[in-house]
Design an enzyme around this catalytic site. Structure first.
Site, mmCIF file in Angstrom:
data_model
loop_
_atom_site.group_PDB
_atom_site.id
_atom_site.type_symbol
_atom_site.label_atom_id
_atom_site.label_comp_id
_atom_site.label_asym_id
_atom_site.label_seq_id
_atom_site.Cartn_x
_atom_site.Cartn_y
_atom_site.Cartn_z
ATOM 1 N N ASN A 54 2.647 0.596 7.008
ATOM 2 C CA ASN A 54 3.855 0.242 6.279
ATOM 3 C C ASN A 54 4.522 1.519 5.772
ATOM 4 O O ASN A 54 3.860 2.493 5.419
ATOM 5 C CB ASN A 54 3.577 -0.762 5.153
ATOM 6 C CG ASN A 54 2.553 -0.309 4.135
ATOM 7 O OD1 ASN A 54 1.547 0.313 4.468
ATOM 8 N ND2 ASN A 54 2.779 -0.646 2.873
ATOM 9 N N GLU A 67 2.711 -4.044 10.931
ATOM 10 C CA GLU A 67 2.714 -4.793 12.186
ATOM 11 C C GLU A 67 3.962 -4.491 13.010
ATOM 12 O O GLU A 67 3.899 -4.258 14.220
ATOM 13 C CB GLU A 67 2.643 -6.304 11.920
ATOM 14 C CG GLU A 67 1.423 -6.739 11.133
ATOM 15 C CD GLU A 67 1.669 -6.785 9.628
ATOM 16 O OE1 GLU A 67 1.925 -5.717 9.015
ATOM 17 O OE2 GLU A 67 1.602 -7.875 9.054
#
Length: 146
Positions: A54, A67
């Site tokens: 992130n 992701e």
């Protein structure tokens, strides 16, 4: 609709490698605001692993999840067929779960591939993208006419 098991069943050593890679990716997280590092490791059909973390921004909506970072790295290098993804965080008591935006981005690349949601101790649960985002909207829906 009946749920299918993932099209790809990974060997235990492959799962372990993916889990380790997601933990490694977490170390690169840039999260000065939430202090909530997340890592992801995405396995392509060709056997390549793309790591993502992130990355936050002072303008909060401009941050990106681990992701989606991994998926964008893979797609930007020409990979669009995925076998599995593993996600890691520092949460001790709960398995990390992808947010809704990440689920939708994963769904863009299929519904029947596994998502390994982990804890720092190496334990995990696994669900398919379909199980995480049932009754979803995808690319094939754009082809439907009334």
């Amino acid at each position: 609709m009946a749920q299918k098991r993932p099209a790809c069943t990974l060997k235990p050593e492959c799962v372990q490698q993916l889990l380790v890679c997601s933990q490694e990716a977490k170390k690169s997280a840039y999260c000065p605001y939430s202090h909530f590092p997340v890592g992801a490791a995405l396995l392509t059909q060709e056997g390549r692993i793309f790591k993502g973390c992130n990355i936050e921004n002072a303008c909060y909506p401009l941050g990106i999840c681990a992701e989606r970072t991994a998926i964008q790295k893979a797609v930007s290098e020409g990979y669009k067929d995925f076998r599995a993804i593993a996600i890691a965080s520092d949460m001790q008591d709960d398995f990390i779960s992808p947010c809704g935006a990440c689920r939708q981005v994963m769904r863009e690349f299929g519904t029947n591939w596994p998502v390994y949601m982990t804890k720092p101790d190496g334990t995990y649960i696994v669900m398919t993208v379909q199980e995480l985002l049932p009754s979803s909207f995808g690319p094939e829906d754009l082809q439907k006419t009334q």
